[in-house]
Design a protein around this motif. Sequence first.
Motif: not given
Length: 120
Positions: A44, A51, A98, A100, A105, A107-108, A112, A114
Amino acid sequence: MVPSLRRFLLDPLAPRVLAWQMGLTVACAALQAHSIPGLVSLQCRLADGPWQDCHMQVEELGLHWFLLVGGQRIEFRHDGRGKVTMLKPSGNWQPVNSRWVENTDLCWDGVCARGDIPLD
């Protein structure tokens, strides 16, 4: 032979009971193989930070889940019609988009994830 086993094998219902138990065992194994995911390990990123390892807990597949990221619990709800809301520890429920990113990944709005994301 054990007396209780002999009694069971001589019982006229024994083959049916045994078949039922075997069917139940097969059904349970099938359910376990296709069960709703629980805690899933992902990567995340918060905002544009690095990440990091995180976990996703699915409460209701595709409708309610949360991420455990860096000691924070970020909760998400999907209304089933395309709207997703997010709850961070320091705030209130807020609508998020939301999307991609790079096909890997999800993401909101700055959060994010993955990996093998179990949302549907």
